[in-house]
Write an enzyme that holds these catalytic residues in place. Structure first.
Site, mmCIF file in Angstrom:
data_model
loop_
_atom_site.group_PDB
_atom_site.id
_atom_site.type_symbol
_atom_site.label_atom_id
_atom_site.label_comp_id
_atom_site.label_asym_id
_atom_site.label_seq_id
_atom_site.Cartn_x
_atom_site.Cartn_y
_atom_site.Cartn_z
ATOM 1 C CD GLU A 83 -2.963 -1.248 2.223
ATOM 2 O OE1 GLU A 83 -2.904 -0.398 3.141
ATOM 3 O OE2 GLU A 83 -3.804 -2.170 2.213
ATOM 4 C CD GLU A 102 -3.927 -6.258 3.427
ATOM 5 O OE1 GLU A 102 -4.831 -5.464 3.778
ATOM 6 O OE2 GLU A 102 -2.712 -6.035 3.595
#
Length: 637
Positions: free
Chosen positions: A178, A300
């Site tokens: 990220e 995720e």
């Protein structure tokens, strides 16, 4: 087992019809078509607690409670969890000094030790290239094109020298997690420097180990995953979108091989997870059509963001049902083609260490109790139903049918996933039945007679196991006892007796053309049932390997062993045996436990001893025993 008879009236009287092959990739049993089933859901991940530097990360990962938790994760059935994705793992690499040529020198001791421990637990790392040892990258931003290439190449070369290329082929490699988020972008990437970083990582992976020319060596190519992004607005998340733009312009020059992204649910629904992926990939393929050629992975794929936020459903069977439903729905979408046809894997971010007072309700696989009133302090772990769910999924075969929805009434349907392995005489079948995703526990007045048109050859046997609210919810046991911060030995044993799927019924199948009848009118939602059917010609149980006894606290040990998946698909339960001294009688210390997974926590009480000799064997659905493992002696220090 008698306790379950009021809950489920299940008659198993069958399963036959000859299996025939319809083509290279598709098999049928009756009118059911089976497709090759890659077990694409076997990744877990977490972020260590503590400061993000060498001292903080090494302290968190070397802590006894973390080491014991990873042993528990590694003690799932073979193939249940294969990869673990740990943020900041490379902070275990310590910067030493610059050489006279200005090249950084690193110490890999702590990284090596941790990776070796993972390997012992049959776990492979997902190596995220995110770290800043000795502030090397922030101190020399103008040289990052070289520093990252050197860092990546030196890590891989070091591990190649230690483990060899074959073992590293099981590892996964990924770019910075990220990178668009300020909380993760700790080396101040700009759009230009981020793209430079990704390309440098790709060069480092490619150059590690020297040039490969043979066909076998080419197969050891190390794929780079990325950008592991949230892919929100292009204005606020420019790095990941610009990497996609670069790849779309010339795919042959794209530094990533597998496109990874993160899409969680909003309020705990498996359908939301899938719908988020479908929406994102639809947008990506519309704007960047060349990327349809890349495999994709949701790193995720969790029911809702915020692992530490306590939620009641994460404590019990509901979370287990959501995870299984997530796998089932992704399989259905992959088979349907479209934007999910290139799905390579999904991973669950649920390997965190929970903390008081949310031992069960955080997004974790295990409930963690920090026993601060003992001397010395120690940690106790209890396996949650979601842990058991991963073990059930590991029992699926190598080929699976499309997901079936069986209507129970106007409002409810059961998801059914059938799978098979083998051909001809030696066959194995595993079917998962999953009740509706619904807040529970509650009862619904419906039942269903379901005929399985699968086949089995020659003599065969079946086994059914259940996850069901309260009966297989250790959190319920804990709550009924007042949710103590420091559960005593009696309560810990009671919780552990509720932590595995419950054996409902097992036995031989004597005739063909019979039915599986499930009456779920008195079974509280949500529930999961795993049905396995084995032919007598299926490979027999092999002896358990690598028996290990680890101290938990005084007079208490965690016992684990490894298994071979193909031989343990027909496992009913394990037996753990102990004798205190040479010449004394062997005691079956797990006699009244159902142990479908390769671990057991032994606490004989204040008057007992854990010092002595241990051995383990398996018992299959035909009540035949494997050979015993090697005998291991344990001495408490």
């Amino acid at each position: 087992m008698l306790l379950f008879r009021p809950l489920l009236l299940l008659l198993l009287l069958l399963l036959a019809l000859a299996t025939r092959q319809l083509g290279h990739a598709h098999y049928t049993s009756g009118d059911v078509v089976y497709h090759a089933l890659p077990h694409f859901w076997t990744g877990v991940g977490f972020c260590p607690a503590g400061d993000i530097n060498h001292g903080g990360i090494s302290g968190a990962l070397e802590a006894p409670e973390m080491q014991l938790q990873l042993r528990q994760i590694g003690a799932l059935p073979a193939g249940a969890v294969t990869h673990i994705r740990i943020h900041w793992l490379l902070e275990l690499v310590q910067f030493l000094e610059y050489s006279t040529e200005g090249v950084p020198q690193y110490d890999y001791e702590k990284f090596d030790r941790f990776v070796d421990m993972l390997q012992e637990q049959q776990l492979s790392p997902v190596l995220e290239f995110m770290a800043n040892p000795g502030h090397v990258f922030t101190a020399n931003p103008e040289r990052n094109w070289f520093l990252w290439e050197h860092f990546v190449k030196s890590i891989i070369n070091h591990q190649l020298a230690r483990h060899g290329a074959a073992r590293l082929s099981n590892w996964r490699y990924e770019t910075w997690n990220e990178p668009d988020l300020r909380s993760y972008n700790r080396i101040n990437f700009t759009a230009a420097s981020y793209l430079e970083y990704v390309q440098a990582v790709r060069r480092g992976l490619s150059k590690a180990g020297g040039r490969r020319k043979s066909k076998r060596q080419q197969q050891l190519y190390r794929a780079l995953r990325g950008p592991a992004g949230l892919f929100r607005s292009e204005q606020h998340h420019p790095f990941c979108w610009q990497l996609l733009e670069l790849c779309n312009q010339q795919l042959s020059k794209c530094p990533i091989d597998i496109l990874t992204y993160h899409r969680k649910g909003l309020d705990g629904s498996a359908t939301e997870i899938l719908n988020g992926s479908l929406a994102l990939l639809t947008k990506i393929y519309q704007d960047y059509p060349q990327l349809q050629q890349l495999p994709v992975a949701n790193d995720e794929a969790d029911p809702v963001a915020g692992w530490s936020t306590p939620r009641d459903f994460q404590a019990d069977v509901r979370y287990a049902a959501i995870l299984i439903s997530t796998v089932m729905q992704h399989w259905q979408a992959k088979l349907a083609g479209g934007v999910m046809s290139q799905l390579e894997s999904i991973s669950h971010d649920n390997a965190f260490l929970s903390y008081h007072p949310y031992e069960f309700s955080q997004r974790t696989l295990l409930a963690h109790f920090r026993m601060n009133e003992t001397q010395p302090t120690h940690s106790q772990f209890v396996q949650k139903p979601v842990y058991a769910a991963l073990g059930m999924l590991a029992k699926l075969g190598t080929r699976a049918a499309d997901l079936e929805l069986v209507n129970m009434d106007s409002k409810h349907s059961v998801q059914v996933l059938r799978s098979i392995s083998g051909n001809g005489v030696a066959q194995y079948m595993a079917t998962i039945f999953l009740s509706p995703e619904q807040a529970g526990p509650q009862l619904t007045a419906y039942h269903h007679k379901y005929t399985l048109n699968m086949s089995i050859a020659n003599e065969s046997a079946f086994i059914t196991e259940l996850l069901v609210p309260h009966s297989t919810d250790p959190a319920h046991v804990w709550q009924q006892a007042g949710s103590p911060a420091y559960p005593n030995a009696t309560l810990r044993e009671a919780m552990r007796r509720a932590q595995t799927p419950r054996l409902y019924e097992t036995g031989p199948i004597w005739q063909y053309n019979s039915e599986l009848v499930v009456n779920s009118a008195s079974l509280p939602l949500p529930w999961v049932m795993l049905l396995r059917v084995c032919s007598a010609a299926w490979p027999k149980l092999k002896r358990p390997q690598q028996l290990e006894i680890v101290e938990v606290t005084q007079r208490e040990v965690f016992i684990r062993w490894t298994e071979q998946s193909r031989s343990t698909q027909c496992l009913k339960s394990y037996e753990v045996w102990f004798r205190e001294r040479v010449g004394s009688e062997w005691l079956h210390i797990s006699m009244d436990w159902h142990l479908p997974y390769p671990s057991f926590q032994y606490a004989p009480g204040p008057n007992g001893s854990v010092n002595g000799f241990y051995k383990v064997r398996g018992v299959d659905v035909f009540n035949e025993s494997s050979a015993f493992s090697q005998i291991v002696e344990y001495l408490e220090l």
